[in-house]
Scaffold this active site. Sequence first.
Site, PDB file in Angstrom:
ATOM      1  N   ASN A  13       1.030  -1.270  -0.205  1.00 31.12           N
ATOM      2  CA  ASN A  13      -0.018   0.176   0.331  1.00 31.12           C
ATOM      3  C   ASN A  13       0.460   0.989  -0.175  1.00 31.12           C
ATOM      4  O   ASN A  13       0.705   2.402   0.117  1.00 31.12           O
ATOM      5  CB  ASN A  13      -0.758  -0.027   0.831  1.00 31.12           C
ATOM      6  CG  ASN A  13      -1.799  -1.014   1.492  1.00 31.12           C
ATOM      7  OD1 ASN A  13      -2.897  -1.518   0.308  1.00 31.12           O
ATOM      8  ND2 ASN A  13      -1.911  -1.472   2.032  1.00 31.12           N
ATOM      9  N   ASN A  77      10.853  -0.012   5.585  1.00 27.55           N
ATOM     10  CA  ASN A  77       9.308   0.025   5.799  1.00 27.55           C
ATOM     11  C   ASN A  77       8.663  -1.045   5.175  1.00 27.55           C
ATOM     12  O   ASN A  77       7.613  -1.100   4.202  1.00 27.55           O
ATOM     13  CB  ASN A  77       8.015   1.357   4.942  1.00 27.55           C
ATOM     14  CG  ASN A  77       7.150   1.431   6.048  1.00 27.55           C
ATOM     15  OD1 ASN A  77       6.677   0.646   6.426  1.00 27.55           O
ATOM     16  ND2 ASN A  77       6.841   2.827   6.318  1.00 27.55           N
ATOM     17  N   ALA A  80       1.817  -3.267   6.979  1.00 28.37           N
ATOM     18  CA  ALA A  80       0.769  -3.930   7.118  1.00 28.37           C
ATOM     19  C   ALA A  80       1.861  -4.908   7.497  1.00 28.37           C
ATOM     20  O   ALA A  80       1.709  -5.652   8.729  1.00 28.37           O
ATOM     21  CB  ALA A  80       0.254  -4.044   6.880  1.00 28.37           C
ATOM     22  N   HIS A 103       8.976   4.138   9.956  1.00 26.04           N
ATOM     23  CA  HIS A 103       7.563   3.743   9.982  1.00 26.04           C
ATOM     24  C   HIS A 103       6.889   5.549   9.337  1.00 26.04           C
ATOM     25  O   HIS A 103       7.916   6.240  10.131  1.00 26.04           O
ATOM     26  CB  HIS A 103       6.757   3.418  10.583  1.00 26.04           C
ATOM     27  CG  HIS A 103       6.642   2.090  10.753  1.00 26.04           C
ATOM     28  ND1 HIS A 103       5.771   1.377  10.313  1.00 26.04           N
ATOM     29  CD2 HIS A 103       7.254   1.404  12.372  1.00 26.04           C
ATOM     30  CE1 HIS A 103       6.806  -0.479  10.484  1.00 26.04           C
ATOM     31  NE2 HIS A 103       7.764   0.131  11.751  1.00 26.04           N
ATOM     32  N   ARG A 110      -1.379   4.405  17.915  1.00 24.29           N
ATOM     33  CA  ARG A 110      -2.379   3.614  16.944  1.00 24.29           C
ATOM     34  C   ARG A 110      -3.053   2.361  17.696  1.00 24.29           C
ATOM     35  O   ARG A 110      -2.574   2.564  18.709  1.00 24.29           O
ATOM     36  CB  ARG A 110      -1.646   3.737  15.217  1.00 24.29           C
ATOM     37  CG  ARG A 110      -1.261   5.009  15.217  1.00 24.29           C
ATOM     38  CD  ARG A 110      -0.220   5.014  14.067  1.00 24.29           C
ATOM     39  NE  ARG A 110      -2.059   4.353  12.673  1.00 24.29           N
ATOM     40  CZ  ARG A 110      -2.222   4.356  11.311  1.00 24.29           C
ATOM     41  NH1 ARG A 110      -0.178   4.219  10.796  1.00 24.29           N
ATOM     42  NH2 ARG A 110      -3.068   4.121  10.704  1.00 24.29           N
TER      43      ARG A 110
HETATM   44  C1  DQA Z   1       2.939   1.806   8.420  1.00 25.42           C
HETATM   45  C2  DQA Z   1       2.472   1.782   9.126  1.00 25.42           C
HETATM   46  C3  DQA Z   1       1.359   0.756   9.274  1.00 25.42           C
HETATM   47  O1  DQA Z   1       1.189   0.230  10.385  1.00 25.42           O
HETATM   48  C4  DQA Z   1       0.849   0.296   7.946  1.00 25.42           C
HETATM   49  O2  DQA Z   1      -0.007  -0.998   7.894  1.00 25.42           O
HETATM   50  C5  DQA Z   1       0.933   0.871   7.388  1.00 25.42           C
HETATM   51  C6  DQA Z   1       2.382   1.930   7.329  1.00 25.42           C
HETATM   52  C7  DQA Z   1       3.624   3.715   8.659  1.00 25.42           C
HETATM   53  O3  DQA Z   1       4.756   3.821   7.789  1.00 25.42           O
HETATM   54  O4  DQA Z   1       3.220   4.320   9.433  1.00 25.42           O
HETATM   55  O5  DQA Z   1       1.206   0.634   5.695  1.00 25.42           O
HETATM   56  O6  DQA Z   1       4.268   1.052   8.154  1.00 25.42           O
END
Ligand code: DQA
Length: 149
Positions: A13, A77, A80, A103, A110
């Site tokens: 993503n 990074n 998830a 991250h 969160r």
């Molecule tokens: C993330 C934090 C993760 O929990 C999330 O699923 C992401 C992005 C971040 O860069 O803050 O896709 O890795």
Amino acid sequence: MKPLQILVLHGPNLNLLGIREPGHYGVATLAEINQQLSELADALNLGISNYQSNHEGGLVDRIHHAVTEKIDGIVINPAAYTHTSIALRDALLASNIPFVEVHLSNVHKREAFRHKSMLADAAVGVVAGFGATSYTMALRGLNEHLLNR
Ligand code: DQA
């Protein structure tokens, strides 16, 4: 001295950065983040490459390939997969390549399921919560670590 070679890995993503939940992830696109990292790599005399995948196996394969390429360090990074992936953890441990976990958001602010990382205890360090700057901080930190080994 031959420049150290760094691989930057982006998990699922993150190709949507810029339009994806800007309140959590900011407005910089992945291309802009990769550009910032390239500029910093030039300034630090590092070689750099990047790879994004929405698939766990694609990331595992890329880590395996990093060993044959003689990559010196990884900025990752895992998105998830941070919270779920024993496969990524095992691939990084098998590679024996020092890595920094990154991250954009402060995952500890969160949902509880984001507080757990499958990778963090095996990382050189973790940077979270600074948006796109988390990546450049991670690259600087990894560079220092590799130079001082
Ligand atoms: C993330 C934090 C993760 O929990 C999330 O699923 C992401 C992005 C971040 O860069 O803050 O896709 O890795």
